[in-house]
Write a protein that holds these residues in place. Structure first.
Motif, short mmCIF file in Angstrom:
data_model
loop_
_atom_site.label_atom_id
_atom_site.label_comp_id
_atom_site.label_asym_id
_atom_site.label_seq_id
_atom_site.Cartn_x
_atom_site.Cartn_y
_atom_site.Cartn_z
N ILE A 110 0.83 -1.21 0.00
CA ILE A 110 0.00 0.00 0.00
C ILE A 110 0.86 1.25 0.00
N LYS A 111 1.91 1.23 0.78
CA LYS A 111 2.80 2.39 0.87
C LYS A 111 3.53 2.65 -0.43
N HIS A 112 4.07 1.61 -1.05
CA HIS A 112 4.96 1.81 -2.19
C HIS A 112 4.26 1.78 -3.54
N VAL A 113 3.09 1.17 -3.63
CA VAL A 113 2.38 1.15 -4.91
C VAL A 113 1.22 2.14 -4.89
N ALA A 114 0.36 2.04 -3.89
CA ALA A 114 -0.76 2.98 -3.80
C ALA A 114 -0.28 4.39 -3.53
N GLY A 115 0.96 4.53 -3.07
CA GLY A 115 1.50 5.86 -2.83
C GLY A 115 1.61 6.69 -4.09
N TYR A 116 1.55 6.05 -5.25
CA TYR A 116 1.58 6.79 -6.52
C TYR A 116 0.21 7.35 -6.89
N LEU A 117 -0.83 6.92 -6.20
CA LEU A 117 -2.18 7.36 -6.53
C LEU A 117 -2.52 8.69 -5.87
N ASN A 118 -3.46 9.39 -6.47
CA ASN A 118 -3.97 10.61 -5.86
C ASN A 118 -4.89 10.21 -4.70
N PRO A 119 -4.59 10.62 -3.49
CA PRO A 119 -5.38 10.16 -2.34
C PRO A 119 -6.85 10.58 -2.36
N ARG A 120 -7.20 11.55 -3.19
CA ARG A 120 -8.60 11.99 -3.23
C ARG A 120 -9.53 10.86 -3.69
N GLY A 121 -8.98 9.90 -4.46
CA GLY A 121 -9.82 8.84 -4.98
C GLY A 121 -9.44 7.47 -4.50
N VAL A 122 -8.86 7.38 -3.30
CA VAL A 122 -8.40 6.09 -2.77
C VAL A 122 -8.97 5.87 -1.37
N ASN A 123 -9.48 4.69 -1.16
CA ASN A 123 -10.00 4.30 0.16
C ASN A 123 -9.33 2.99 0.55
N VAL A 124 -8.57 3.01 1.65
CA VAL A 124 -7.88 1.81 2.14
C VAL A 124 -8.65 1.28 3.35
N VAL A 125 -9.01 0.00 3.29
CA VAL A 125 -9.81 -0.60 4.35
C VAL A 125 -9.08 -1.84 4.88
N SER A 126 -8.95 -1.93 6.18
CA SER A 126 -8.35 -3.11 6.83
C SER A 126 -9.46 -3.88 7.54
N PHE A 127 -9.56 -5.15 7.26
CA PHE A 127 -10.60 -5.97 7.87
C PHE A 127 -9.99 -6.84 8.96
N GLY A 128 -10.42 -6.58 10.18
CA GLY A 128 -9.96 -7.37 11.32
C GLY A 128 -11.05 -8.29 11.81
N VAL A 129 -11.02 -8.60 13.09
CA VAL A 129 -12.06 -9.45 13.69
C VAL A 129 -13.40 -8.73 13.59
N PRO A 130 -14.45 -9.38 13.11
CA PRO A 130 -15.74 -8.72 12.97
C PRO A 130 -16.25 -8.16 14.30
N THR A 131 -16.88 -6.99 14.24
CA THR A 131 -17.49 -6.39 15.41
C THR A 131 -18.79 -7.11 15.73
N ALA A 132 -19.38 -6.76 16.87
CA ALA A 132 -20.66 -7.37 17.25
C ALA A 132 -21.72 -7.06 16.20
N GLU A 133 -21.74 -5.84 15.71
CA GLU A 133 -22.72 -5.46 14.68
C GLU A 133 -22.50 -6.24 13.40
N GLU A 134 -21.24 -6.39 13.00
CA GLU A 134 -20.94 -7.10 11.76
C GLU A 134 -21.31 -8.58 11.86
N ARG A 135 -21.16 -9.16 13.03
CA ARG A 135 -21.51 -10.57 13.20
C ARG A 135 -23.01 -10.81 13.12
N GLU A 136 -23.80 -9.74 13.24
CA GLU A 136 -25.25 -9.87 13.17
C GLU A 136 -25.77 -9.81 11.73
N HIS A 137 -24.85 -9.64 10.76
CA HIS A 137 -25.20 -9.61 9.35
C HIS A 137 -24.50 -10.75 8.63
#
Length: 251
Positions: A48-75
Protein backbone atom coordinates in the motif's frame (compact mmCIF):
# COMPACT_ATOMS: atom_id res chain seq x y z
CA UNK A 1 15.13 -8.43 -13.28
CA UNK A 2 17.40 -6.68 -10.79
CA UNK A 3 16.67 -4.12 -8.13
CA UNK A 4 18.66 -1.52 -10.07
CA UNK A 5 16.44 -2.04 -13.12
CA UNK A 6 13.26 -2.35 -11.07
CA UNK A 7 13.41 0.99 -9.30
CA UNK A 8 13.25 3.25 -12.40
CA UNK A 9 10.70 0.88 -13.92
CA UNK A 10 8.48 1.22 -10.84
CA UNK A 11 8.80 5.01 -10.94
CA UNK A 12 7.70 5.06 -14.59
CA UNK A 13 4.77 2.79 -13.81
CA UNK A 14 3.84 5.07 -10.92
CA UNK A 15 3.57 8.05 -13.24
CA UNK A 16 1.42 6.09 -15.67
CA UNK A 17 -0.75 4.79 -12.84
CA UNK A 18 -1.40 8.35 -11.66
CA UNK A 19 -2.39 9.39 -15.20
CA UNK A 20 -4.71 6.40 -15.63
CA UNK A 21 -6.32 7.03 -12.26
CA UNK A 22 -6.93 10.65 -13.24
CA UNK A 23 -8.73 9.59 -16.43
CA UNK A 24 -10.84 7.04 -14.57
CA UNK A 25 -11.70 9.59 -11.88
CA UNK A 26 -12.83 12.15 -14.43
CA UNK A 27 -14.78 9.74 -16.65
CA UNK A 28 -16.51 7.93 -13.75
CA UNK A 29 -16.74 4.93 -16.08
CA UNK A 30 -15.07 2.36 -13.81
CA UNK A 31 -13.73 1.75 -10.33
CA UNK A 32 -10.94 -0.49 -9.04
CA UNK A 33 -10.92 -2.97 -6.17
CA UNK A 34 -7.48 -4.22 -5.13
CA UNK A 35 -7.55 -7.17 -2.71
CA UNK A 36 -4.33 -7.88 -0.81
CA UNK A 37 -4.06 -11.21 0.95
CA UNK A 38 -1.08 -12.94 2.50
CA UNK A 39 0.35 -14.42 5.65
CA UNK A 40 1.58 -12.22 8.47
CA UNK A 41 4.58 -10.08 7.38
CA UNK A 42 3.89 -10.81 3.69
CA UNK A 43 3.96 -7.08 2.96
CA UNK A 44 0.39 -5.87 2.59
CA UNK A 45 1.14 -2.57 4.34
CA UNK A 46 4.34 -2.16 2.36
CA UNK A 47 2.50 -2.69 -0.90
CA UNK A 48 0.00 0.00 0.00
CA UNK A 49 2.80 2.39 0.87
CA UNK A 50 4.96 1.81 -2.19
CA UNK A 51 2.38 1.15 -4.91
CA UNK A 52 -0.76 2.98 -3.80
CA UNK A 53 1.50 5.86 -2.83
CA UNK A 54 1.58 6.79 -6.52
CA UNK A 55 -2.18 7.36 -6.53
CA UNK A 56 -3.97 10.61 -5.86
CA UNK A 57 -5.38 10.16 -2.34
CA UNK A 58 -8.60 11.99 -3.23
CA UNK A 59 -9.82 8.84 -4.98
CA UNK A 60 -8.40 6.09 -2.77
CA UNK A 61 -10.00 4.30 0.16
CA UNK A 62 -7.88 1.81 2.14
CA UNK A 63 -9.81 -0.60 4.35
CA UNK A 64 -8.35 -3.11 6.83
CA UNK A 65 -10.60 -5.97 7.87
CA UNK A 66 -9.96 -7.37 11.32
CA UNK A 67 -12.06 -9.45 13.69
CA UNK A 68 -15.74 -8.72 12.97
CA UNK A 69 -17.49 -6.39 15.41
CA UNK A 70 -20.66 -7.37 17.25
CA UNK A 71 -22.72 -5.46 14.68
CA UNK A 72 -20.94 -7.10 11.76
CA UNK A 73 -21.51 -10.57 13.20
CA UNK A 74 -25.25 -9.87 13.17
CA UNK A 75 -25.20 -9.61 9.35
CA UNK A 76 -24.09 -11.90 6.54
CA UNK A 77 -20.32 -12.10 6.12
CA UNK A 78 -20.28 -9.87 3.03
CA UNK A 79 -22.25 -7.02 4.60
CA UNK A 80 -19.22 -5.29 6.08
CA UNK A 81 -17.32 -5.72 2.82
CA UNK A 82 -19.88 -4.57 0.28
CA UNK A 83 -20.33 -1.20 1.97
CA UNK A 84 -16.64 -0.45 1.25
CA UNK A 85 -16.78 -1.34 -2.46
CA UNK A 86 -15.42 1.54 -4.57
CA UNK A 87 -17.62 4.16 -6.15
CA UNK A 88 -17.19 4.86 -9.85
CA UNK A 89 -13.94 6.73 -10.39
CA UNK A 90 -12.36 5.50 -7.17
CA UNK A 91 -9.93 2.87 -5.86
CA UNK A 92 -10.63 0.68 -2.85
CA UNK A 93 -7.72 -1.28 -1.43
CA UNK A 94 -8.57 -4.11 0.95
CA UNK A 95 -5.86 -5.05 3.45
CA UNK A 96 -7.23 -8.52 4.08
CA UNK A 97 -10.80 -8.94 2.92
CA UNK A 98 -13.86 -11.16 2.58
CA UNK A 99 -11.43 -14.04 1.98
CA UNK A 100 -10.70 -14.21 5.70
CA UNK A 101 -14.06 -15.96 5.97
CA UNK A 102 -12.70 -18.94 4.02
CA UNK A 103 -9.20 -18.72 5.47
CA UNK A 104 -8.93 -18.06 9.21
CA UNK A 105 -12.53 -19.20 9.71
CA UNK A 106 -11.71 -22.48 8.01
CA UNK A 107 -8.31 -23.07 9.65
CA UNK A 108 -9.57 -22.40 13.17
CA UNK A 109 -13.01 -23.96 12.78
CA UNK A 110 -14.88 -20.73 13.54
CA UNK A 111 -17.84 -21.84 11.43
CA UNK A 112 -19.22 -25.23 10.37
CA UNK A 113 -17.61 -26.70 7.24
CA UNK A 114 -20.92 -26.65 5.41
CA UNK A 115 -21.21 -22.91 6.01
CA UNK A 116 -17.77 -21.76 4.89
CA UNK A 117 -17.83 -24.12 1.91
CA UNK A 118 -20.85 -22.22 0.57
CA UNK A 119 -18.94 -18.94 0.83
CA UNK A 120 -16.77 -19.64 -2.21
CA UNK A 121 -19.86 -19.35 -4.36
CA UNK A 122 -21.06 -16.23 -2.55
CA UNK A 123 -17.65 -14.58 -3.02
CA UNK A 124 -17.59 -15.43 -6.72
CA UNK A 125 -21.09 -14.03 -7.18
CA UNK A 126 -20.21 -10.87 -5.22
CA UNK A 127 -17.16 -10.18 -7.35
CA UNK A 128 -19.11 -10.87 -10.55
CA UNK A 129 -21.72 -8.34 -9.40
CA UNK A 130 -19.03 -5.72 -8.84
CA UNK A 131 -17.51 -6.40 -12.27
CA UNK A 132 -20.90 -6.12 -13.98
CA UNK A 133 -21.21 -2.62 -12.52
CA UNK A 134 -17.83 -1.46 -13.79
CA UNK A 135 -15.45 -2.46 -11.01
CA UNK A 136 -12.03 -3.74 -12.11
CA UNK A 137 -11.37 -6.48 -9.54
CA UNK A 138 -7.70 -7.38 -8.97
CA UNK A 139 -6.64 -9.87 -6.28
CA UNK A 140 -3.12 -10.53 -5.04
CA UNK A 141 -1.72 -13.24 -2.82
CA UNK A 142 1.65 -12.10 -1.46
CA UNK A 143 3.60 -15.36 -1.25
CA UNK A 144 6.52 -15.58 1.18
CA UNK A 145 8.38 -18.61 2.47
CA UNK A 146 8.30 -19.83 6.05
CA UNK A 147 11.97 -18.91 6.51
CA UNK A 148 11.38 -15.38 5.22
CA UNK A 149 8.45 -14.90 7.57
CA UNK A 150 10.51 -16.07 10.53
CA UNK A 151 13.28 -13.66 9.54
CA UNK A 152 10.87 -10.73 9.36
CA UNK A 153 9.26 -11.56 12.69
CA UNK A 154 12.66 -11.67 14.36
CA UNK A 155 13.62 -8.36 12.73
CA UNK A 156 10.59 -6.76 14.34
CA UNK A 157 11.89 -7.69 17.77
CA UNK A 158 15.28 -6.18 17.04
CA UNK A 159 14.11 -2.96 15.39
CA UNK A 160 12.70 -0.37 17.85
CA UNK A 161 10.84 1.32 14.99
CA UNK A 162 8.97 -1.91 14.19
CA UNK A 163 8.57 -3.39 17.66
CA UNK A 164 5.05 -2.01 17.96
CA UNK A 165 4.00 -4.60 15.35
CA UNK A 166 4.92 -7.50 17.62
CA UNK A 167 2.02 -9.85 18.11
CA UNK A 168 2.14 -13.25 19.81
CA UNK A 169 -0.56 -14.53 17.46
CA UNK A 170 1.79 -14.08 14.49
CA UNK A 171 4.01 -16.79 15.97
CA UNK A 172 1.07 -18.98 16.93
CA UNK A 173 -0.32 -18.83 13.39
CA UNK A 174 2.94 -20.28 12.05
CA UNK A 175 1.88 -23.58 13.59
CA UNK A 176 -0.90 -23.70 11.00
CA UNK A 177 1.30 -23.07 7.95
CA UNK A 178 0.18 -26.16 6.04
CA UNK A 179 -3.47 -25.60 6.91
CA UNK A 180 -3.31 -22.05 5.58
CA UNK A 181 -1.55 -23.29 2.45
CA UNK A 182 -4.48 -25.60 1.72
CA UNK A 183 -7.00 -22.88 2.50
CA UNK A 184 -5.31 -20.40 0.17
CA UNK A 185 -5.01 -22.96 -2.63
CA UNK A 186 -8.75 -23.67 -2.47
CA UNK A 187 -9.72 -19.99 -2.17
CA UNK A 188 -7.61 -18.99 -5.16
CA UNK A 189 -8.59 -21.90 -7.41
CA UNK A 190 -12.31 -21.64 -6.63
CA UNK A 191 -12.68 -17.87 -7.05
CA UNK A 192 -10.27 -17.00 -9.86
CA UNK A 193 -12.14 -15.63 -12.88
CA UNK A 194 -11.44 -13.56 -15.98
CA UNK A 195 -13.28 -10.62 -14.39
CA UNK A 196 -11.66 -11.17 -10.97
CA UNK A 197 -8.20 -12.69 -11.49
CA UNK A 198 -5.76 -13.77 -8.80
CA UNK A 199 -2.05 -13.02 -9.09
CA UNK A 200 0.32 -15.00 -6.88
CA UNK A 201 3.14 -12.55 -6.18
CA UNK A 202 6.64 -13.73 -5.22
CA UNK A 203 7.04 -11.49 -2.17
CA UNK A 204 10.30 -12.50 -0.47
CA UNK A 205 11.96 -9.57 -2.28
CA UNK A 206 9.94 -6.48 -1.43
CA UNK A 207 11.14 -4.48 -4.44
CA UNK A 208 10.07 -7.28 -6.78
CA UNK A 209 6.69 -7.59 -5.05
CA UNK A 210 6.04 -3.90 -5.63
CA UNK A 211 7.04 -4.10 -9.29
CA UNK A 212 4.85 -7.13 -10.03
CA UNK A 213 1.77 -5.54 -8.49
CA UNK A 214 2.33 -2.15 -10.14
CA UNK A 215 2.81 -3.83 -13.53
CA UNK A 216 -0.38 -5.83 -13.04
CA UNK A 217 -2.55 -2.87 -12.03
CA UNK A 218 -1.28 -0.63 -14.82
CA UNK A 219 -1.78 -3.38 -17.40
CA UNK A 220 -5.37 -3.90 -16.26
CA UNK A 221 -6.14 -0.18 -16.43
CA UNK A 222 -4.50 0.31 -19.83
CA UNK A 223 -7.21 -1.87 -21.36
CA UNK A 224 -9.77 0.80 -20.43
CA UNK A 225 -7.79 3.89 -21.41
CA UNK A 226 -9.32 4.34 -24.89
CA UNK A 227 -12.83 4.11 -23.48
CA UNK A 228 -12.08 6.67 -20.79
CA UNK A 229 -10.56 9.06 -23.31
CA UNK A 230 -13.58 8.77 -25.60
CA UNK A 231 -15.90 9.56 -22.72
CA UNK A 232 -13.78 12.53 -21.65
CA UNK A 233 -13.81 13.83 -25.23
CA UNK A 234 -17.60 13.53 -25.32
CA UNK A 235 -17.82 15.33 -21.98
CA UNK A 236 -15.56 18.09 -23.28
CA UNK A 237 -17.60 18.47 -26.49
CA UNK A 238 -20.83 18.77 -24.50
CA UNK A 239 -19.27 21.30 -22.14
CA UNK A 240 -17.95 23.38 -25.05
CA UNK A 241 -21.33 23.30 -26.79
CA UNK A 242 -23.02 24.47 -23.61
CA UNK A 243 -20.49 27.24 -23.16
CA UNK A 244 -20.88 28.32 -26.80
CA UNK A 245 -24.64 28.52 -26.41
CA UNK A 246 -24.26 30.57 -23.26
CA UNK A 247 -21.95 33.03 -25.01
CA UNK A 248 -24.32 33.38 -27.94
CA UNK A 249 -27.12 34.34 -25.60
CA UNK A 250 -24.90 36.85 -23.84
CA UNK A 251 -23.73 38.54 -27.07
Amino acid sequence: MTREKAEPRLAALGEELFELQDQMWASKANSVLVVLQGRDTAGKDGTIKHVAGYLNPRGVNVVSFGVPTAEEREHDFLWRVHRHAPRLGEFSIFNRSHYEDVLVVRVHGLAPRGLWQERYGHIADFEELLAEHGTIVLKYFLHITSDEQKKRLLEREEDPAKAWKLNLNDWKERDYWDEYTGAYEDAISRTAARHAPWTVVPANAKWYRNLVIAESIVEALRAHRKGWRRKLQDMAAQAKAGLAGYRRKKS
